[in-house]
Design an enzyme around this catalytic site. Structure first.
Site, PDB file in Angstrom:
ATOM      1  N   ARG A 108      -2.384  25.398  -2.763  1.00 17.71           N
ATOM      2  CA  ARG A 108      -2.065  24.595  -3.958  1.00 17.71           C
ATOM      3  C   ARG A 108      -3.259  24.700  -4.876  1.00 17.71           C
ATOM      4  NH1 ARG A 108       0.755  18.762  -4.602  1.00 17.71           N
ATOM      5  NH2 ARG A 108       2.476  20.174  -4.147  1.00 17.71           N
ATOM      6  N   HIS A 135       6.288  26.095  -8.884  1.00 12.44           N
ATOM      7  CA  HIS A 135       6.359  25.288  -7.661  1.00 12.44           C
ATOM      8  C   HIS A 135       7.570  25.790  -6.862  1.00 12.44           C
ATOM      9  CE1 HIS A 135       5.594  22.258  -4.869  1.00 12.44           C
ATOM     10  NE2 HIS A 135       5.833  21.170  -5.565  1.00 12.44           N
ATOM     11  N   GLN A 138       9.337  23.790  -3.954  1.00 12.80           N
ATOM     12  CA  GLN A 138      10.145  22.680  -4.465  1.00 12.80           C
ATOM     13  C   GLN A 138      11.529  23.168  -4.887  1.00 12.80           C
ATOM     14  OE1 GLN A 138       9.169  19.263  -4.817  1.00 12.80           O
ATOM     15  NE2 GLN A 138      11.370  19.093  -5.149  1.00 12.80           N
ATOM     16  N   ASP A 230      10.724  15.454 -14.224  1.00 11.96           N
ATOM     17  CA  ASP A 230       9.418  15.487 -13.564  1.00 11.96           C
ATOM     18  C   ASP A 230       8.443  14.712 -14.459  1.00 11.96           C
ATOM     19  OD1 ASP A 230       7.215  16.142 -11.985  1.00 11.96           O
ATOM     20  OD2 ASP A 230       7.066  18.210 -12.704  1.00 11.96           O
ATOM     21  N   CYS A 270      11.250  15.749  -8.422  1.00 13.65           N
ATOM     22  CA  CYS A 270      10.461  16.345  -7.334  1.00 13.65           C
ATOM     23  C   CYS A 270       9.539  15.330  -6.669  1.00 13.65           C
ATOM     24  CB  CYS A 270       9.661  17.530  -7.862  1.00 13.65           C
ATOM     25  SG  CYS A 270       8.568  17.081  -9.220  1.00 13.65           S
ATOM     26  N   ARG A 298      12.236  19.591   1.785  1.00  9.90           N
ATOM     27  CA  ARG A 298      10.993  20.367   1.742  1.00  9.90           C
ATOM     28  C   ARG A 298      10.654  20.857   3.146  1.00  9.90           C
ATOM     29  NH1 ARG A 298       7.571  19.592  -2.527  1.00  9.90           N
ATOM     30  NH2 ARG A 298       6.587  21.398  -1.589  1.00  9.90           N
TER      31      ARG A 298
HETATM   32  N1   CP Z   1       6.933  17.311  -4.905  1.00  9.52           N
HETATM   33  C1   CP Z   1       5.721  17.594  -4.411  1.00  9.52           C
HETATM   34  O1   CP Z   1       5.281  18.733  -4.351  1.00  9.52           O
HETATM   35  O2   CP Z   1       5.021  16.519  -3.945  1.00  9.52           O
HETATM   36  P1   CP Z   1       3.482  16.523  -3.511  1.00  9.52           P
HETATM   37  O3   CP Z   1       2.675  16.767  -4.739  1.00  9.52           O
HETATM   38  O4   CP Z   1       3.259  15.151  -2.928  1.00  9.52           O
HETATM   39  O5   CP Z   1       3.271  17.591  -2.487  1.00  9.52           O
HETATM   40  N1  NVA Z   2       4.586  19.049 -12.326  1.00  4.90           N
HETATM   41  C1  NVA Z   2       3.948  18.237 -11.303  1.00  4.90           C
HETATM   42  C2  NVA Z   2       4.641  18.414  -9.990  1.00  4.90           C
HETATM   43  C3  NVA Z   2       4.080  17.599  -8.858  1.00  4.90           C
HETATM   44  C4  NVA Z   2       4.768  17.862  -7.559  1.00  4.90           C
HETATM   45  C5  NVA Z   2       2.475  18.613 -11.214  1.00  4.90           C
HETATM   46  O1  NVA Z   2       2.153  19.800 -11.274  1.00  4.90           O
HETATM   47  O2  NVA Z   2       1.652  17.712 -11.074  1.00  4.90           O
END
Ligand code: CP
Ligand code: NVA
Length: 315
Positions: A108, A135, A138, A230, A270, A298
């Site tokens: 990440r 993502h 997701q 989101d 999400c 997930r």
């Molecule tokens: N939706 C999602 O990726 O959640 P987190 O940021 O908690 O992993």
């Molecule tokens: N768009 C959001 C998604 C979090 C799961 C971010 O990148 O923070």
């Protein structure tokens, strides 16, 4: 497929196969756990997934860690404090080291280029666990959730409201691949990336789907099978939150907007959600919401993804 960096890394048969596999793993897990081999071993016994995370996470981290445990393996979480990728050690060196000990990396990151660099220098599969661009894990869970609730994907109409961000990008790419019509309503300055949009349009044309982008929420929500939103400011953009709030206010998912969709339209997010901002509490906590099904899924899609990347074809 060696890595999973973008939702577009899966063609239609691969995406459909992965969703079928996730459904089978979900059914197996719910009816007592995964099958052991003749020696009593689970499929990923002795295998480790490194979780290299530059940003916080609840769902992605726990789904990967629990998924590895359930398959007999282990997840090793490495935060920015632990390894300071790019600071204490270069990204290529992190990839080369991890490749000597573990079987896969889920990363990440802030910059999408970082997952690409990891993939280039690793001799093991690399999974994008969220970048500023995509993502893709997701989107897999979201498609599985739609499939479970609607029985089919091709021809469904998904309306995405808000920021043309990483989540939106992966939904556009995977939705188009699977024949889902994706309509995006966003403020003019927050449209999806033009290259991703063009890619999604090509995929959509090949798979009988339509992509639309509009600044009108009503236009996109009209007759939709699912409404997705989101946060308005993603991780790393917190300093822009106050400036963004008035710009995004017309795109809030609330009862008024929901009334324009099909009466049985699914409400998707999400998570994490900011109730009262991008979505009202009554809608996200209401009867049409499937946000915790998305969160649960997930786990199942990420298990299917790891097994596929590790070539565990027998499970
Ligand atoms: N939706 C999602 O990726 O959640 P987190 O940021 O908690 O992993
Ligand atoms: N768009 C959001 C998604 C979090 C799961 C971010 O990148 O923070």
């Amino acid at each position: 497929m060696h890595h999973y960096l973008s939702a577009a890394d899966l063609d239609r048969p691969a995406a459909e196969g992965l969703l079928r596999r996730a459904q089978a793993l979900k059914a197996a897990w719910q009816s007592g756990g995964h099958r052991r081999d003749a020696h009593g071993a689970l499929p990923l016994q002795g295998q480790t997934l490194a979780l290299v995370f530059e940003k916080p996470s609840l769902r992605t981290r726990v789904a990967f860690e629990a998924g590895m445990t359930q398959l007999g393996g282990h997840g090793s979480y490495l935060s920015a404090n632990d390894i300071d990728m790019g600071g204490r050690e270069s990204v290529p060196d992190v990839a080369r080291n991890l490749s000597r000990w573990v079987q896969a990396i889920a990363a990440r990151v802030f910059k999408h280029g970082t997952v690409e660099t990891l993939a280039r220098h690793a001799s093991i599969p690399v999974i994008n666990a969220l970048s500023d661009r995509e993502h893709p894990c997701q989107a897999l869970a979201d498609m599985l959730t739609l499939l479970e609730h609607r029985g089919t994907l091709a021809g469904l109409r998904l309306a995405y409201l808000g920021d043309g961000n990483n989540v939106c990008h992966s939904l556009l790419l995977l939705g188009a691949t699977l024949g889902v019509h994706v309509g995006v309503a966003c403020p003019p300055d927050y449209r999806p990336d033009p290259d991703i949009l063009a890619h999604a349009e090509r995929l959509a044309a090949a798979h009988g789907a339509m992509i639309t982008v509009s600044s009108s929420p009503a236009e996109v929500v009209q007759g939709a099978d699912a409404i997705y939103t989101d946060v308005w400011a993603s991780m790393g953009q917190e300093h822009e939150a106050a400036r963004r709030r008035p710009v995004f206010q017309p795109y809030q998912v609330n009862q008024g907007l929901l009334a324009l969709a099909r009466p049985d339209a699914l409400v998707m997010h999400c998570l994490p959600a900011h109730r009262g901002e991008e979505i009202t509490a009554d809608v996200i906590d209401g009867p049409q919401s499937v946000v915790f099904d998305q969160a649960e899924n997930r786990l199942h899609v990420q298990k299917a993804l790891i097994l596929t990347l590790l070539r565990k074809d027998e499970v």
